[in-house]
Design an enzyme around this catalytic site. Structure first.
Site, mmCIF file in Angstrom:
data_model
loop_
_atom_site.group_PDB
_atom_site.id
_atom_site.type_symbol
_atom_site.label_atom_id
_atom_site.label_comp_id
_atom_site.label_asym_id
_atom_site.label_seq_id
_atom_site.Cartn_x
_atom_site.Cartn_y
_atom_site.Cartn_z
ATOM 1 N N ASP A 146 0.869 -1.185 0.000
ATOM 2 C CA ASP A 146 0.000 0.000 0.000
ATOM 3 C C ASP A 146 0.898 1.225 0.000
ATOM 4 O O ASP A 146 1.818 1.322 0.816
ATOM 5 C CB ASP A 146 -0.899 0.009 1.234
ATOM 6 C CG ASP A 146 -1.889 1.160 1.189
ATOM 7 O OD1 ASP A 146 -1.535 2.264 1.608
ATOM 8 O OD2 ASP A 146 -3.021 0.939 0.683
ATOM 9 N N ILE A 147 0.678 2.158 -0.938
ATOM 10 C CA ILE A 147 1.494 3.359 -1.037
ATOM 11 C C ILE A 147 1.101 4.301 0.089
ATOM 12 O O ILE A 147 -0.091 4.579 0.289
ATOM 13 C CB ILE A 147 1.309 4.036 -2.406
ATOM 14 C CG1 ILE A 147 1.745 3.077 -3.506
ATOM 15 C CG2 ILE A 147 2.081 5.329 -2.492
ATOM 16 C CD1 ILE A 147 1.535 3.621 -4.904
ATOM 17 N N GLU A 151 -4.676 2.260 -4.296
ATOM 18 C CA GLU A 151 -3.229 2.294 -4.218
ATOM 19 C C GLU A 151 -2.675 1.006 -3.635
ATOM 20 O O GLU A 151 -1.498 0.948 -3.256
ATOM 21 C CB GLU A 151 -2.773 3.492 -3.382
ATOM 22 C CG GLU A 151 -3.169 3.422 -1.917
ATOM 23 C CD GLU A 151 -4.545 4.035 -1.649
ATOM 24 O OE1 GLU A 151 -4.846 4.312 -0.505
ATOM 25 O OE2 GLU A 151 -5.310 4.227 -2.644
#
Length: 652
Positions: free
Chosen positions: A520-521, A564
């Site tokens: 996950d960004i 994301e």
């Protein structure tokens, strides 16, 4: 413009029908009657009366057919006299006046046949209409022959004008169905070239045939003239010899001497109705033969009973010169001429004159007996005065041959006019047969060319249709591939989506150990809010390609899981190895050129879980465990990788 053409196509047959009816009323004949039938057939076509159209067209063709057969039939099969007899049985006029002209017959029949075929191009209607138009135009060309044509090949201008209106109406009615057909033009042009060649050949052949016949008849007339001149010179020389016989004696010829000498000459020249001896005082002393009219002239003075011959008789009685009278009425009856020859004794003293009376009717009968009377009439005349006539003068032909014949100092005219039936029987049928045969071959050529051109057009259209279909199939196949690709890949990043990831994980779950990493960004929402969604999409695309390259390098599958979040499946990797792979990807992203709005590098958090149990993989539980590990990574400060653990003992 289409409206005007349609109106003209409707009105032209009406005008032509009115003209044809007028022609029938003024001068009824086969041509005008056929014109009426064809015009009515065209009108019935416009009204969709199919049965009436067929009836009128067949009637027109059948009406003209006997005349066409008479043009084609050889003389040995059916003589001109037979056709003439048949014509007189139907109508008491000459054959040439009864039947329609040849070119008009063919043009009308072709026009009726085109209507009967409903102007269909595949049945040859365009060629039939074109042939009828060319035959009509050919009739407008004046004949180059120096003599009057024997047969009537052309119609008069009212009939041609009416036929032209009919053909124009047919063309305007049909052109909309023929326009735009390329294969029709390709088939029509070669046939048109052959048609023009056929018409030119016929024009040459029929001119040569009539010219050859004209020269033959002219030669026969000249031969008759030559025979007449030869006969005149022969009997004049014989009479001169007869007059010179008496120079061997000194006294007048006796009755017996005159009779003996004259009998032989009279036997050779039967048209000498009197061979008389005339004394110097113009008294008739001897005559031969002994007919009543000749004997009644004995002892009479010619100066008194026949003063018209005195001018020619006096020089002969004086022994000066021979002479002949003008065309006079003979004492024996009938017209003729009298030749006078001086009769001298051995001392050259005039004894009188020998008179030879020539009867023109008998002269013509004896001379022209060898000419068949049924072939024509021969006339011998002096200006307007008819001297003699031999032969049949009924139905004279168009050719008259005049020749001059000299009778001593008189110029007479010999005329020969052959009968039309005789000339027509001698005329060759080859030109007409070649014309009809050429039209038939042209029609067959058009049908063959049209069939091949249409098949070629259909084949080309089919090939084009197949090519279009194949192109459409390729487009659909490509579109299907794109749809299938989109169904398994993320449109924004170009890597596998959740669906494809699950399919790949399902095929690779038999490998042990196997690991799953959830990425996950960090703080990605700030990028969209501060830098915009376009920059956010670029960051997502960059990381997706970076992760795909890194994970596939280690034998795994990398996919976008949503938003994301990204997921990686690493078959054959234990937990330390999976942790290392995930951490290396984290470091690569942190050291990349991607930054937040404040310049801080873009980072990610990851949760790793490994499954080593031989039992079936519970993918949902692995995802839940990896998600919990990811939650711990975010909770512990982000930019880190956390490991999750599955209770394998409980599972077992």
């Amino acid at each position: 413009m289409p409206f005007l053409i349609a109106r003209a196509a409707h009105w032209l047959p009406i005008i032509a029908a009115c003209c044809a009816v007028t022609l029938v009323a003024l001068h009824p004949n086969i041509s005008s009657t056929a014109l009426v039938l064809v015009a009515l057939a065209q009108l019935s076509t416009l009204k969709s009366f199919r049965w009436l159209t067929c009836l009128l067209c067949i009637s027109a063709i059948g009406l003209l057919l006997p005349g066409l057969i008479s043009y084609l039939t050889p003389e040995s099969w059916a003589s001109t006299a037979d056709w003439q007899t048949l014509t007189r049985w139907a109508q008491p006029i000459a054959l040439e006046s009864f039947r329609a002209p040849l070119l008009m017959t063919l043009a009308l029949q072709l026009s009726a046949l085109a209507i009967l075929l409903r102007q269909r191009a595949r049945l040859g209607a365009p060629l039939l209409l074109l042939a009828a138009l060319l035959l009509t135009g050919l009739q407008l060309i004046p004949s180059s022959q120096p003599f009057t044509p024997l047969l009537r090949y052309t119609a008069d201008w009212p009939g041609l004008l009416t036929l032209g209106l009919l053909l124009l109406g047919q063309y305007l009615l049909s052109v909309r169905y023929w326009r735009g057909k390329r294969y029709l033009i390709n088939a029509l042009w070669p046939a048109c070239g052959l048609l023009i060649a056929v018409l030119m050949l016929w024009e040459k052949l029929h001119h040569e045939a009539e010219q050859r016949l004209y020269q033959q008849v002219e030669a026969r007339a000249q031969q008759a003239t030559h025979q007449l001149s030869l006969e005149i010179n022969t009997h004049l020389n014989a009479m001169r010899g007869f007059a010179r016989i008496w120079q061997l004696q000194r006294s007048l010829p006796t009755y017996q001497q005159w009779t003996d000498q004259a009998a032989g000459y009279r036997q050779d020249f039967t048209y000498l109705i009197n061979i008389a001896f005339v004394t110097p005082d113009s008294v008739i002393r001897h005559v031969y033969p002994f007919t009543t009219s000749n004997l009644s002239a004995l002892g009479r003075r010619l100066f008194d009973v026949q003063p018209a011959g005195r001018e020619a008789l006096e020089p002969a009685l004086r022994g000066q010169q021979e002479g002949s009278t003008d065309i006079i009425e003979l004492l024996q009856g009938g017209t003729g001429v009298i030749h006078y020859f001086p009769v001298l004794n051995a001392d050259g003293v005039p004894l009188g004159a020998a008179a030879m009376a020539v009867s023109f009717p008998l002269f013509a009968e004896a001379l022209f007996a060898q000419l068949p009377a049924e072939q024509g009439v021969t006339r011998w005349h002096n200006g307007t005065q008819l001297l003699a006539q031999h032969g049949d003068a009924t139905h004279p032909g168009p050719w008259l041959f005049d020749s001059q014949v000299n009778l001593l100092d008189k110029a007479l005219t010999l005329s020969y006019q052959p009968r039309w039936e005789y000339l027509a029987s001698q005329l060759s049928r080859l030109p007409t047969i070649s014309l009809v045969t050429g039209l038939l071959l042209t029609y067959l050529l058009y049908l063959v060319l049209y069939t091949f051109q249409r098949l070629g057009h259909q084949h080309t259209a089919m090939q084009n249709s197949n090519a279009d279909l194949q192109q459409e199939i390729r487009k659909r196949s490509k579109l299907q591939q794109e749809v299938e690709w989109l169904a398994r890949h993320d449109e924004l990043t170009g890597i596998a989506n959740r669906r494809h990831f699950l399919e790949q994980a399902d095929t690779l779950q038999s490998v042990r150990p196997t690991s799953l990493v959830l990425f996950d960004i960090d703080y990605f929402k700030r990028i969209n809010d501060q830098l915009g969604h376009l920059v956010g999409d670029e960051h997502l695309h960059f990381f997706a390609q970076l992760g795909k390259s890194h994970i596939e390098h280690h034998g795994g599958v990398f996919a976008r899981y949503g938003g994301e979040e990204f997921v990686a499946w690493l078959p054959g990797h234990p937990l330390p190895s999976a942790f290392k792979v995930a951490d290396e990807l984290r470091q690569k992203l942190a050291t990349s050129s991607l930054t937040h709005a404040d310049g801080k590098p873009l980072t990610l958090s990851a949760g790793v879980v490994t499954f080593s149990c031989p039992a079936d993989v519970d993918l949902a539980r692995m995802m839940q465990t990896a998600d919990e590990a990811l939650y711990h990574a975010k909770h512990n400060g982000r930019n880190r990788v956390e490991c999750g653990e599955i209770n394998t003992t409980e599972d077992a």
